[in-house]
Design an enzyme around this catalytic site. Structure first.
Site, PDB file in Angstrom:
ATOM      1  N   SER A  58     -23.237   7.023  29.747  1.00 29.55           N
ATOM      2  CA  SER A  58     -24.050   6.261  28.786  1.00 29.55           C
ATOM      3  C   SER A  58     -25.476   6.009  29.249  1.00 29.55           C
ATOM      4  O   SER A  58     -26.109   5.062  28.799  1.00 29.55           O
ATOM      5  CB  SER A  58     -23.355   4.934  28.466  1.00 29.55           C
ATOM      6  OG  SER A  58     -22.917   4.263  29.624  1.00 29.55           O
ATOM      7  N   TYR A  60     -17.012  25.670  26.622  1.00 29.28           N
ATOM      8  CA  TYR A  60     -17.262  24.322  26.101  1.00 29.28           C
ATOM      9  C   TYR A  60     -16.356  24.035  24.904  1.00 29.28           C
ATOM     10  O   TYR A  60     -15.707  22.981  24.833  1.00 29.28           O
ATOM     11  CB  TYR A  60     -18.724  24.197  25.697  1.00 29.28           C
ATOM     12  CG  TYR A  60     -19.060  22.945  24.931  1.00 29.28           C
ATOM     13  CD1 TYR A  60     -19.160  21.718  25.566  1.00 29.28           C
ATOM     14  CD2 TYR A  60     -19.296  22.989  23.554  1.00 29.28           C
ATOM     15  CE1 TYR A  60     -19.477  20.559  24.867  1.00 29.28           C
ATOM     16  CE2 TYR A  60     -19.619  21.846  22.844  1.00 29.28           C
ATOM     17  CZ  TYR A  60     -19.702  20.637  23.502  1.00 29.28           C
ATOM     18  OH  TYR A  60     -20.015  19.503  22.799  1.00 29.28           O
ATOM     19  N   SER A  87     -16.420  17.459  19.230  1.00 24.13           N
ATOM     20  CA  SER A  87     -17.573  18.236  18.766  1.00 24.13           C
ATOM     21  C   SER A  87     -17.108  19.125  17.628  1.00 24.13           C
ATOM     22  O   SER A  87     -15.931  19.519  17.574  1.00 24.13           O
ATOM     23  CB  SER A  87     -18.127  19.110  19.895  1.00 24.13           C
ATOM     24  OG  SER A  87     -19.064  20.052  19.408  1.00 24.13           O
ATOM     25  N   ILE A 131     -26.162  10.278  23.172  1.00 25.15           N
ATOM     26  CA  ILE A 131     -25.201   9.597  22.320  1.00 25.15           C
ATOM     27  C   ILE A 131     -24.568   8.418  23.053  1.00 25.15           C
ATOM     28  O   ILE A 131     -24.334   7.359  22.472  1.00 25.15           O
ATOM     29  CB  ILE A 131     -24.122  10.584  21.837  1.00 25.15           C
ATOM     30  CG1 ILE A 131     -24.749  11.623  20.889  1.00 25.15           C
ATOM     31  CG2 ILE A 131     -22.978   9.854  21.149  1.00 25.15           C
ATOM     32  CD1 ILE A 131     -23.817  12.779  20.542  1.00 25.15           C
TER      33      ILE A 131
END
Length: 264
Positions: free
Chosen positions: A15, A154, A141, A19
């Site tokens: 963080s 990914y 995602s 995002i």
């Protein structure tokens, strides 16, 4: 709708930027005490200062821990033994040709993108269930559903995240604990900005213009036709962490700008 999270302790992994930072800021603005996490103390301190400046009176705790390893996850759990909200945001991405991607790269992506969230969920979920309330959010995602040919390693990890999230939601059935995945599409994070920096310099266009070009060429199914902002993604995450989202669990919640061409 006013989301109130006073008295809740939220951990947002990864963080210090993007995002994750926007999510930590959003949760703090709703009254939660937020644990900010990153790999280095310097980055954590910078993020804590930024959130504190944006949200006066925010309750913040910074914990530097590299969650790519079991030892790093243990370090975070030792510093914060329990929480009400866990946002498994820590993750990495990078385009790479499949035939040039070694085993070590596959393993590293899996360790960061999947194992970190698994380990922390295993550590924190039992106490949430004992209290009868908790929220776990995994960052997926749209690449979990539309595996990109230039980032197969990914996309694979993000598909695994969806399986983990759905399975944990079932495991926590009728406990008062919800588990969901939020699926961003192309988002103007610092990582994406760095990826597009060369084209910005070469073209003389703004990052927003280059972002639109990127989306139209590589994600032509996008309905909004642009990169989302980190705050737009964070808004959905914050809602998913709220009391109001109590009937939402086991879901893959898309904030992808319509990239995934599906009715559900």
């Amino acid at each position: 709708m006013k989301i109130e999270l006073q008295g809740k302790l939220a951990i947002v992994t990864g963080s210090t930027l993007g995002i994750g930072l926007a999510t930590a800021k959003g949760l703090a603005a709703c009254g939660a005490k937020v644990v900010v996490n990153g790999r280095t103390q310097a980055k954590v301190d910078k993020a804590v200062a930024a959130i504190g400046a944006a949200v006066p009176g925010a309750q913040l705790l910074g914990v530097a821990a590299d969650l790519a390893s079991a030892e790093g996850c243990d370090k975070l759990v030792a510093a914060v033994p329990a929480c009400d909200i866990l946002v498994n945001n820590a993750g990495i991405f990078a385009p790479q040709e499949f035939f040039d991607t070694p085993d070590s790269q596959w393993q590293h992506f899996f360790d960061v993108n999947v194992m970190s969230g698994m380990r922390l969920s295993r550590a924190y979920l039992p106490a949430m269930a004992a209290k009868g309330w908790g929220r776990v959010v995994f960052l997926g995602s749209e690449s979990a559903l539309n595996i990109p040919e230039d980032m197969i390693h990914y996309g694979m990890t993000k598909t695994a995240v969806l399986a983990l999230s759905r399975g944990l939601a079932k495991r926590m059935r009728e406990s008062g604990v919800t588990v969901n995945a939020v699926l961003p599409g192309p988002t103007l994070s610092e990582g994406v900005e760095a990826m597009l920096a060369e084209e910005v310099a070469h073209s003389g266009k703004s990052i927003e213009e280059v972002g639109r070009d990127f989306v139209k060429v590589l994600r032509p199914s996008s309905i909004i036709g642009r990169l989302a902002s980190c705050e737009e993604v964070a808004n959905l995450i914050v809602y998913t962490c709220s009391e109001q989202a109590s009937a939402t669990t086991g879901a893959a919640l898309r904030v992808d700008g319509g990239v995934v061409d599906s009715l559900v």
